[in-house]
Scaffold this motif. Structure first.
Motif, PDB file in Angstrom:
ATOM      1  N   VAL A   1       9.383   0.215  12.301  1.00 29.69           N
ATOM      2  CA  VAL A   1       9.073  -1.195  12.556  1.00 29.69           C
ATOM      3  C   VAL A   1       7.828  -1.609  11.795  1.00 29.69           C
ATOM      4  CG1 VAL A   1       8.409  -2.877  14.322  1.00 29.69           C
ATOM      5  CG2 VAL A   1      10.199  -1.186  14.806  1.00 29.69           C
ATOM      6  N   TRP A   2       6.810  -0.747  11.777  1.00 25.78           N
ATOM      7  CA  TRP A   2       5.558  -1.100  11.069  1.00 25.78           C
ATOM      8  C   TRP A   2       5.827  -1.309   9.572  1.00 25.78           C
ATOM      9  CZ3 TRP A   2       4.952  -1.684  15.672  1.00 25.78           C
ATOM     10  CH2 TRP A   2       4.492  -0.805  16.620  1.00 25.78           C
ATOM     11  N   TYR A   3       6.667  -0.463   8.968  1.00 24.18           N
ATOM     12  CA  TYR A   3       6.964  -0.609   7.538  1.00 24.18           C
ATOM     13  C   TYR A   3       7.808  -1.858   7.269  1.00 24.18           C
ATOM     14  CZ  TYR A   3       4.887   3.790   6.060  1.00 24.18           C
ATOM     15  OH  TYR A   3       3.987   4.792   5.764  1.00 24.18           O
ATOM     16  N   ALA A   4       8.682  -2.195   8.182  1.00 22.33           N
ATOM     17  CA  ALA A   4       9.457  -3.426   8.030  1.00 22.33           C
ATOM     18  C   ALA A   4       8.542  -4.651   8.076  1.00 22.33           C
ATOM     19  CB  ALA A   4      10.511  -3.518   9.136  1.00 22.33           C
ATOM     20  N   MET A   5       7.513  -4.593   8.897  1.00 23.29           N
ATOM     21  CA  MET A   5       6.577  -5.708   9.023  1.00 23.29           C
ATOM     22  C   MET A   5       5.827  -5.963   7.717  1.00 23.29           C
ATOM     23  SD  MET A   5       5.102  -4.998  12.882  1.00 23.29           S
ATOM     24  CE  MET A   5       4.015  -6.439  12.932  1.00 23.29           C
ATOM     25  N   ILE A   6       5.337  -4.911   7.084  1.00 22.02           N
ATOM     26  CA  ILE A   6       4.566  -5.147   5.858  1.00 22.02           C
ATOM     27  C   ILE A   6       5.469  -5.581   4.705  1.00 22.02           C
ATOM     28  CG2 ILE A   6       2.768  -3.518   6.556  1.00 22.02           C
ATOM     29  CD1 ILE A   6       3.804  -1.649   4.315  1.00 22.02           C
ATOM     30  N   THR A   7       6.692  -5.078   4.675  1.00 25.32           N
ATOM     31  CA  THR A   7       7.627  -5.488   3.621  1.00 25.32           C
ATOM     32  C   THR A   7       7.904  -6.986   3.700  1.00 25.32           C
ATOM     33  OG1 THR A   7       8.691  -3.313   3.648  1.00 25.32           O
ATOM     34  CG2 THR A   7       9.906  -5.125   2.624  1.00 25.32           C
ATOM     35  N   SER A   8       8.174  -7.467   4.905  1.00 29.01           N
ATOM     36  CA  SER A   8       8.490  -8.884   5.068  1.00 29.01           C
ATOM     37  C   SER A   8       7.281  -9.772   4.785  1.00 29.01           C
ATOM     38  CB  SER A   8       9.007  -9.151   6.483  1.00 29.01           C
ATOM     39  OG  SER A   8       7.995  -8.934   7.443  1.00 29.01           O
ATOM     40  N   MET A   9       6.081  -9.311   5.126  1.00 33.94           N
ATOM     41  CA  MET A   9       4.888 -10.122   4.898  1.00 33.94           C
ATOM     42  C   MET A   9       4.583 -10.246   3.404  1.00 33.94           C
ATOM     43  SD  MET A   9       2.708 -12.107   6.159  1.00 33.94           S
ATOM     44  CE  MET A   9       2.924 -11.823   7.927  1.00 33.94           C
ATOM     45  N   ILE A  10       4.823  -9.209   2.645  1.00 38.60           N
ATOM     46  CA  ILE A  10       4.627  -9.289   1.194  1.00 38.60           C
ATOM     47  C   ILE A  10       5.576 -10.328   0.586  1.00 38.60           C
ATOM     48  CG2 ILE A  10       4.916  -8.018  -0.974  1.00 38.60           C
ATOM     49  CD1 ILE A  10       3.898  -5.510   0.562  1.00 38.60           C
ATOM     50  N   VAL A  11       6.833 -10.288   0.999  1.00 34.84           N
ATOM     51  CA  VAL A  11       7.812 -11.264   0.513  1.00 34.84           C
ATOM     52  C   VAL A  11       7.406 -12.673   0.942  1.00 34.84           C
ATOM     53  CG1 VAL A  11      10.203 -12.052   0.704  1.00 34.84           C
ATOM     54  CG2 VAL A  11       9.697  -9.605   0.489  1.00 34.84           C
ATOM     55  N   GLN A  12       6.946 -12.821   2.173  1.00 36.51           N
ATOM     56  CA  GLN A  12       6.547 -14.129   2.684  1.00 36.51           C
ATOM     57  C   GLN A  12       5.397 -14.719   1.874  1.00 36.51           C
ATOM     58  OE1 GLN A  12       6.206 -14.463   7.017  1.00 36.51           O
ATOM     59  NE2 GLN A  12       4.303 -15.613   6.734  1.00 36.51           N
ATOM     60  N   GLY A  13       4.406 -13.905   1.556  1.00 40.91           N
ATOM     61  CA  GLY A  13       3.273 -14.380   0.759  1.00 40.91           C
ATOM     62  C   GLY A  13       3.693 -14.858  -0.617  1.00 40.91           C
ATOM     63  N   ILE A  14       4.594 -14.119  -1.246  1.00 37.73           N
ATOM     64  CA  ILE A  14       5.074 -14.486  -2.587  1.00 37.73           C
ATOM     65  C   ILE A  14       5.859 -15.802  -2.537  1.00 37.73           C
ATOM     66  CG2 ILE A  14       6.640 -13.803  -4.451  1.00 37.73           C
ATOM     67  CD1 ILE A  14       5.868 -10.870  -3.796  1.00 37.73           C
ATOM     68  N   LEU A  15       6.752 -15.944  -1.551  1.00 41.30           N
ATOM     69  CA  LEU A  15       7.570 -17.150  -1.445  1.00 41.30           C
ATOM     70  C   LEU A  15       6.734 -18.388  -1.132  1.00 41.30           C
ATOM     71  CD1 LEU A  15      10.720 -15.856   0.498  1.00 41.30           C
ATOM     72  CD2 LEU A  15      10.532 -16.407  -1.936  1.00 41.30           C
TER      73      LEU A  15
END
Length: 455
Positions: A426-440
């Protein structure tokens, strides 16, 4: 509307950095006060038991979901009021404030009745672990009773912020935080002359502080800038209500997507077997600590909304864009430095909220993994504030929906339950999505469509 004009802070001219600082520092302190309250709630709950600590974190996500409409209305109000003030239309600004308060009272009344009647069903539907359901239901019923005052407090604070009068809500939120923090200890443990209420005291302290904050802000309305709100008739104005709803509904859906997603995340953690309570307590602690890291970013988020709104209202979109980029890059740099400190001293940070060995270990792991995504979080949060101040709430909505529901949750489910990584997945899924969110979010702001939106 001379009263409003006389108390305005001019944010459409002068040095950009000076204006950013003028708006940001009081909002930052407000966020600090709010975070101290959140940390105190979790700390006091932890002194009782891990079950209560897990329930506080879980029910907090439910309560955020319930006040989403108030937050959405406040975003619509900031966009409308800041634009109106930037354009010199003070009468429209006051009327928009009045309409927002009318709508918030109506919505809060409906939600309060529903929350009290269906508290048991709400808790069951969200997948709370059986052993903490009774505690969670009790929390939810008490929190629901404070919805009306909380809604009015949120909207009135947004009005002050939109006009640049950020020192008044600073005074209010200091009082709210002080009452809440003192109430946590006094009511939970029965410090004389208060009765000993156990874990219910945490919720009662919150309710009392919301009522006090509402009264203070209404007094500020009556005694100064927004006195015009009390004049004339309190009847709905369809045109303004439609505009508030038009800007607010995507913001509401955004927050629903985020908070419902977080609840699903808690639900996933509740299915990781005998480590579920440890995992839930750890994410509760981790989110509370991250809230402190988020403080400057969300202070700048709110500042960006007001500054961009007023400058667009004054007919200066290029200056509005400069404000957005300056706040975003400075915020990302600052957040990165704070995240590095937390990464290095993760154990010490985690130990502030728990003495349980298993929870301490997992909270530390959570912090070290999630610090990687903090710069992307800062860019996303600050630029989202700018977009919302411009009225582009639909763009921010889609970014959050994609990041949370198409990336974070499916990946968390797969890594935690299918691949068997448990909480770490779950922790790794959280950082992956936040990186994508920042870029978008950066891409959306750079497109510049928000400069020509009509509000």
């Amino acid at each position: 509307m001379k009263t409003i004009r006389a108390n305005l802070v001019d944010l459409t001219s002068g040095n950009l950095w000076s204006n950013i600082w003028r708006i940001s520092w009081p909002i930052f302190l407000i966020m600090v006060f709010n975070s101290f309250v959140g940390l105190t709630d979790v700390y006091v709950a932890g002194l009782i038991s891990p079950d209560v600590q897990a329930a506080v974190g879980f029910i907090g996500q439910i309560y955020f979901l319930i006040i989403i409409i108030a937050n959405a209305i406040s975003i619509g109000v900031v966009a409308l009021v800041s634009r109106s003030i930037g354009a010199g239309d003070y009468e429209r600004a006051a009327e928009a404030g009045k309409q927002s308060l009318i709508s918030s009272v109506g919505v809060a009344t409906i939600l309060t009745v529903g929350g009290l009647i269906f508290s048991k069903e709400i808790v069951a539907a969200t997948g709370f672990p059986i052993r903490i359901r009774d505690i969670s239901e009790h929390f939810l019923r008490i929190f629901t009773l404070a919805l009306g005052p909380n809604y009015i407090l949120i909207i009135s604070t947004a009005l002050f912020r939109a006009s640049g009068e950020v020192k008044k809500p600073l005074v209010t939120m200091f009082a709210v935080s002080l009452i809440n923090i003192i109430g946590d200890f006094a009511l939970v443990f029965g410090i004389f002359p208060f009765p000993r209420m156990g874990y219910a005291g945490i919720a009662v302290a919150t309710a009392a502080s919301m009522i006090a904050g509402m009264i203070i802000n209404l007094f500020f309305f009556y005694s100064s800038t927004w006195q015009a709100i009390y004049k004339g008739t309190w009847t709905p104005v369809p045109d303004l209500l439609r505009k508030i709803i038009s800007i607010g509904w995507p913001a509401a859906l955004l927050q629903v997507a985020w908070n419902a997603g977080t609840i699903v995340l808690y639900n996933i953690l509740g299915k990781v077997g005998d480590k579920s309570i440890v995992a839930i307590a750890s994410i509760t602690n981790g989110l509370r600590i991250e809230a402190f890291i988020y403080l400057p970013a969300f202070a700048m988020n709110m500042a960006a909304a007001v500054l961009i709104g007023q400058n667009l209202g004054a007919g200066n979109p290029d200056r509005a864009a400069q404000v957005g980029w300056k706040i975003a890059f400075s915020g990302a740099l600052f957040i990165s430095s704070v995240a590095l400190v937390v990464f290095i001293w993760a154990v010490e940070c985690a130990s502030l909220l728990t003495t349980n060995a298993a929870v301490l270990e997992e909270t530390t792991r959570y912090l070290r993994i999630n610090m990687v995504s903090e710069p992307f979080m800062a860019m996303s949060a600050i630029l989202a504030g700018g977009l919302q101040g411009a009225g582009d709430t639909r763009g921010t909505m889609w970014v959050i929906v994609i990041a949370m529901w198409l990336i974070r949750l499916p990946l968390a489910y797969f890594l935690a339950l299918v691949a068997g990584y448990g909480a770490v997945g779950v922790w790794y899924a959280m950082i992956t999505s936040m990186i994508v969110q920042g870029i978008l979010m950066t891409w959306r702001f750079r497109q510049g469509r928000w400069k020509t939106l009509k509000v």
